[in-house]
Design a protein around this motif. Structure first.
Motif, PDB file in Angstrom:
ATOM      1  N   ALA A 108      18.224  20.184  30.405  1.00 37.74           N
ATOM      2  CA  ALA A 108      18.314  21.004  31.623  1.00 37.74           C
ATOM      3  C   ALA A 108      19.429  22.035  31.491  1.00 37.74           C
ATOM      4  O   ALA A 108      19.270  23.193  31.923  1.00 37.74           O
ATOM      5  CB  ALA A 108      18.540  20.120  32.837  1.00 37.74           C
ATOM      6  N   ARG A 109      20.558  21.643  30.907  1.00 37.24           N
ATOM      7  CA  ARG A 109      21.659  22.593  30.714  1.00 37.24           C
ATOM      8  C   ARG A 109      21.232  23.742  29.808  1.00 37.24           C
ATOM      9  O   ARG A 109      21.485  24.917  30.095  1.00 37.24           O
ATOM     10  CB  ARG A 109      22.874  21.887  30.108  1.00 37.24           C
ATOM     11  CG  ARG A 109      23.550  20.928  31.044  1.00 37.24           C
ATOM     12  CD  ARG A 109      24.724  20.195  30.396  1.00 37.24           C
ATOM     13  NE  ARG A 109      25.279  19.235  31.324  1.00 37.24           N
ATOM     14  CZ  ARG A 109      26.174  19.521  32.258  1.00 37.24           C
ATOM     15  NH1 ARG A 109      26.645  20.758  32.343  1.00 37.24           N
ATOM     16  NH2 ARG A 109      26.616  18.595  33.079  1.00 37.24           N
ATOM     17  N   GLY A 140      24.518  24.075  36.870  1.00 34.63           N
ATOM     18  CA  GLY A 140      25.719  24.833  37.181  1.00 34.63           C
ATOM     19  C   GLY A 140      26.065  24.956  38.646  1.00 34.63           C
ATOM     20  O   GLY A 140      26.931  25.760  39.010  1.00 34.63           O
ATOM     21  N   PHE A 141      25.452  24.131  39.509  1.00 34.56           N
ATOM     22  CA  PHE A 141      25.760  24.210  40.933  1.00 34.56           C
ATOM     23  C   PHE A 141      26.936  23.325  41.324  1.00 34.56           C
ATOM     24  O   PHE A 141      27.463  23.444  42.431  1.00 34.56           O
ATOM     25  CB  PHE A 141      24.525  23.831  41.762  1.00 34.56           C
ATOM     26  CG  PHE A 141      23.326  24.690  41.473  1.00 34.56           C
ATOM     27  CD1 PHE A 141      23.434  26.069  41.486  1.00 34.56           C
ATOM     28  CD2 PHE A 141      22.102  24.116  41.164  1.00 34.56           C
ATOM     29  CE1 PHE A 141      22.333  26.875  41.212  1.00 34.56           C
ATOM     30  CE2 PHE A 141      20.996  24.907  40.891  1.00 34.56           C
ATOM     31  CZ  PHE A 141      21.106  26.288  40.911  1.00 34.56           C
ATOM     32  N   LYS A 162      30.762  15.825  39.890  1.00 33.65           N
ATOM     33  CA  LYS A 162      31.036  16.158  41.292  1.00 33.65           C
ATOM     34  C   LYS A 162      29.767  16.365  42.114  1.00 33.65           C
ATOM     35  O   LYS A 162      29.843  16.626  43.312  1.00 33.65           O
ATOM     36  CB  LYS A 162      31.890  17.425  41.375  1.00 33.65           C
ATOM     37  CG  LYS A 162      33.240  17.322  40.668  1.00 33.65           C
ATOM     38  CD  LYS A 162      34.128  16.274  41.297  1.00 33.65           C
ATOM     39  CE  LYS A 162      35.503  16.237  40.641  1.00 33.65           C
ATOM     40  NZ  LYS A 162      36.367  15.179  41.217  1.00 33.65           N
ATOM     41  N   GLY A 163      28.599  16.255  41.499  1.00 36.09           N
ATOM     42  CA  GLY A 163      27.358  16.542  42.207  1.00 36.09           C
ATOM     43  C   GLY A 163      27.087  15.613  43.375  1.00 36.09           C
ATOM     44  O   GLY A 163      26.600  16.036  44.426  1.00 36.09           O
ATOM     45  N   ALA A 164      27.378  14.321  43.206  1.00 38.52           N
ATOM     46  CA  ALA A 164      27.132  13.355  44.284  1.00 38.52           C
ATOM     47  C   ALA A 164      28.059  13.621  45.461  1.00 38.52           C
ATOM     48  O   ALA A 164      27.629  13.590  46.625  1.00 38.52           O
ATOM     49  CB  ALA A 164      27.296  11.933  43.770  1.00 38.52           C
ATOM     50  N   ALA A 165      29.322  13.867  45.185  1.00 35.14           N
ATOM     51  CA  ALA A 165      30.268  14.173  46.258  1.00 35.14           C
ATOM     52  C   ALA A 165      29.880  15.469  46.965  1.00 35.14           C
ATOM     53  O   ALA A 165      30.029  15.585  48.193  1.00 35.14           O
ATOM     54  CB  ALA A 165      31.685  14.275  45.686  1.00 35.14           C
ATOM     55  N   MET A 166      29.393  16.442  46.210  1.00 35.05           N
ATOM     56  CA  MET A 166      28.942  17.706  46.794  1.00 35.05           C
ATOM     57  C   MET A 166      27.783  17.472  47.758  1.00 35.05           C
ATOM     58  O   MET A 166      27.737  18.045  48.856  1.00 35.05           O
ATOM     59  CB  MET A 166      28.517  18.659  45.677  1.00 35.05           C
ATOM     60  CG  MET A 166      28.039  20.021  46.153  1.00 35.05           C
ATOM     61  SD  MET A 166      27.529  21.109  44.791  1.00 35.05           S
ATOM     62  CE  MET A 166      25.877  20.471  44.472  1.00 35.05           C
ATOM     63  N   ALA A 167      26.848  16.604  47.374  1.00 35.71           N
ATOM     64  CA  ALA A 167      25.713  16.308  48.253  1.00 35.71           C
ATOM     65  C   ALA A 167      26.183  15.607  49.520  1.00 35.71           C
ATOM     66  O   ALA A 167      25.745  15.945  50.626  1.00 35.71           O
ATOM     67  CB  ALA A 167      24.698  15.442  47.510  1.00 35.71           C
ATOM     68  N   GLY A 189      19.500  37.563  33.904  1.00 33.11           N
ATOM     69  CA  GLY A 189      20.704  38.351  34.127  1.00 33.11           C
ATOM     70  C   GLY A 189      21.476  37.912  35.353  1.00 33.11           C
ATOM     71  O   GLY A 189      22.081  38.735  36.050  1.00 33.11           O
ATOM     72  N   VAL A 190      21.481  36.599  35.606  1.00 34.96           N
ATOM     73  CA  VAL A 190      22.175  36.059  36.779  1.00 34.96           C
ATOM     74  C   VAL A 190      23.035  34.877  36.357  1.00 34.96           C
ATOM     75  O   VAL A 190      22.961  34.413  35.213  1.00 34.96           O
ATOM     76  CB  VAL A 190      21.175  35.615  37.879  1.00 34.96           C
ATOM     77  CG1 VAL A 190      20.317  36.798  38.335  1.00 34.96           C
ATOM     78  CG2 VAL A 190      20.300  34.451  37.396  1.00 34.96           C
ATOM     79  N   THR A 191      23.826  34.378  37.296  1.00 29.67           N
ATOM     80  CA  THR A 191      24.627  33.175  37.092  1.00 29.67           C
ATOM     81  C   THR A 191      24.261  32.166  38.182  1.00 29.67           C
ATOM     82  O   THR A 191      23.623  32.535  39.185  1.00 29.67           O
ATOM     83  CB  THR A 191      26.127  33.483  37.178  1.00 29.67           C
ATOM     84  OG1 THR A 191      26.451  33.846  38.538  1.00 29.67           O
ATOM     85  CG2 THR A 191      26.507  34.626  36.241  1.00 29.67           C
ATOM     86  N   PRO A 192      24.665  30.909  38.039  1.00 25.15           N
ATOM     87  CA  PRO A 192      24.379  29.940  39.105  1.00 25.15           C
ATOM     88  C   PRO A 192      24.911  30.379  40.469  1.00 25.15           C
ATOM     89  O   PRO A 192      24.323  30.044  41.505  1.00 25.15           O
ATOM     90  CB  PRO A 192      25.063  28.667  38.607  1.00 25.15           C
ATOM     91  CG  PRO A 192      25.073  28.797  37.123  1.00 25.15           C
ATOM     92  CD  PRO A 192      25.268  30.255  36.859  1.00 25.15           C
TER      93      PRO A 192
END
Length: 397
Positions: free
Chosen positions: A270-271, A309-310, A315-320, A282-285
């Protein structure tokens, strides 16, 4: 230069239980259901049947009575095609690969309009038969299958590892299920629409520790038809459409779970695919307004959010749990309700992601609309993200 491809129209069956038992005196037939969606999708896209030059099907489940489904459907629809009629199989990525096949016929200049479509009926098939087939198709016959190693087992191991390595918690992961059910409550296509609380998620019976009933996907039936077109055709239609701006694919060379030790929760595929898609677009997260990711279980949504990259690693679980991935948050993820609540008719699941992104970017998602949505990301996987397919989409008004 390859031609730019747009999604111009779509139609989808609400996800649920549609398959009739084999001994039922009246049968709901897959080809009849899908044919009605073709009519609705082409009307939505404003194309004529004579415009369609290619049909790219996701392979239906083996329980489907009509075999050689794609060529049968070309006949049933009375749609002669000068480009290609095909069926594609790739486990959870099946619909994503069918979408790619339709896009490639347009990119190569073989047709200006193509349909990407498919149907997945499975809910009236016994759980025992379905699981045996699943283990034989998703597992290594020398390694996984003899031990009854089911797909949910992979994800449960991911969850246990993530909680251990990053000092996360079951509560943080379970918050993803609560968020997704809230989104599903606003989606008429979703299988489960009754809101749930964190306490309810945590109190459910375990499926495979540490994942409970609401943190894993249901068995689901569904069907989708997408109308894809050369961007010149889309522009001439005068209708809003969605442009494919970037695409990335990566396969680790592993079958589901690799017997060679690796970082099982890094989601390397996925990465890598995400970086390729962002670079091509031509974009970033940070530019992305929403993401619709293939995540059968709560832990996978967390891991994909990090891989794309979000969120920083770990830290993804804490972010959710903090609400950053909910509607109104910094980066809404799975506004459709995700696989736990919108449902998971596996061989067409990525099609539903494309439908959600199209609705969001055309500003027709109703109460779950992400305001001013312009750029969106989707992902699809094979098994435990041993391979990933990532797209970046852009709204064109």
């Amino acid at each position: 230069m390859p031609k730019a491809v747009a999604i111009l129209g779509a139609a989808a069956l609400p996800v649920g239980k549609w398959q009739t038992p084999s001994d039922s005196p009246t049968q709901l037939l897959e080809h009849e259901v899908l044919a009605s969606l073709v009519v609705d999708a082409t009307r939505d896209g404003g194309v004529e049947r004579t415009d369609i030059g290619s049909l790219a099907f996701s392979l239906p489940r083996p329980y489907t009575q009509q075999k050689y489904f794609g060529t049968f459907m070309a006949n049933y629809l009375r749609l002669p095609c000068g480009a290609c009629v095909s069926e594609t199989m790739g486990n959870g990525m099946t619909a994503g690969l069918a979408f790619e096949a339709a896009c490639n016929e347009i990119r190569l200049g073989r047709t200006k309009v193509a349909l990407a479509l498919g149907i997945n009926f499975e809910t009236a098939t016994s759980a025992a038969e379905h699981m045996m087939r699943s283990m034989r198709t998703t597992g290594d016959v020398d390694f996984h299958v003899p031990f009854g190693f089911t797909p949910i087992s992979w994800y449960a191991m991911d969850a246990a590892r993530y909680i251990h390595e990053f000092k996360s918690s079951r509560e943080e992961l379970a918050s993803v299920a609560v968020k997704n059910r809230r989104h599903a409550s606003l989606n008429p296509l979703a299988q489960f629409r009754k809101p749930i609380t964190l306490e309810e998620v945590l109190s459910q019976a375990p499926i495979v520790e540490p994942l409970g009933l609401y943190e894993v996907p249901p068995r689901s039936d569904g069907a989708v038809c997408l109308v894809l077109a050369d961007e010149d055709v889309a522009r001439a239609s005068g209708r809003p459409y969605v442009r494919i701006r970037g695409r990335g694919f990566y396969h680790e060379g592993a079958h589901q779970i690799n017997e060679i030790p690796n970082d099982m929760i890094a989601l390397l595929a996925a990465r890598t695919a995400g970086r390729s898609a962002y670079e091509e677009a031509g974009v970033t997260p940070e530019d992305i307004d929403l993401a619709e990711v293939y995540a059968p279980c709560t832990i996978i949504e967390v891991l994909v959010s990090e891989a794309l990259g979000f969120a920083p690693r770990g830290k993804g679980a804490a972010m959710a749990k903090a609400g950053e991935t909910t509607l109104g948050g910094r980066i809404p993820i799975c506004t459709s309700g995700g696989l736990q609540s919108r449902g998971h008719p596996a061989y067409v699941t990525p099609f539903y992601s494309f439908v959600e992104v199209m609705d969001q970017l055309r500003n027709r998602a109703g109460q779950r609309q992400v305001q001013n949505a312009r750029l969106a990301v989707t992902s699809a996987e094979l098994g435990n993200y041993n391979a990933a397919l990532v797209h970046v989409f852009e709204a064109v008004q």
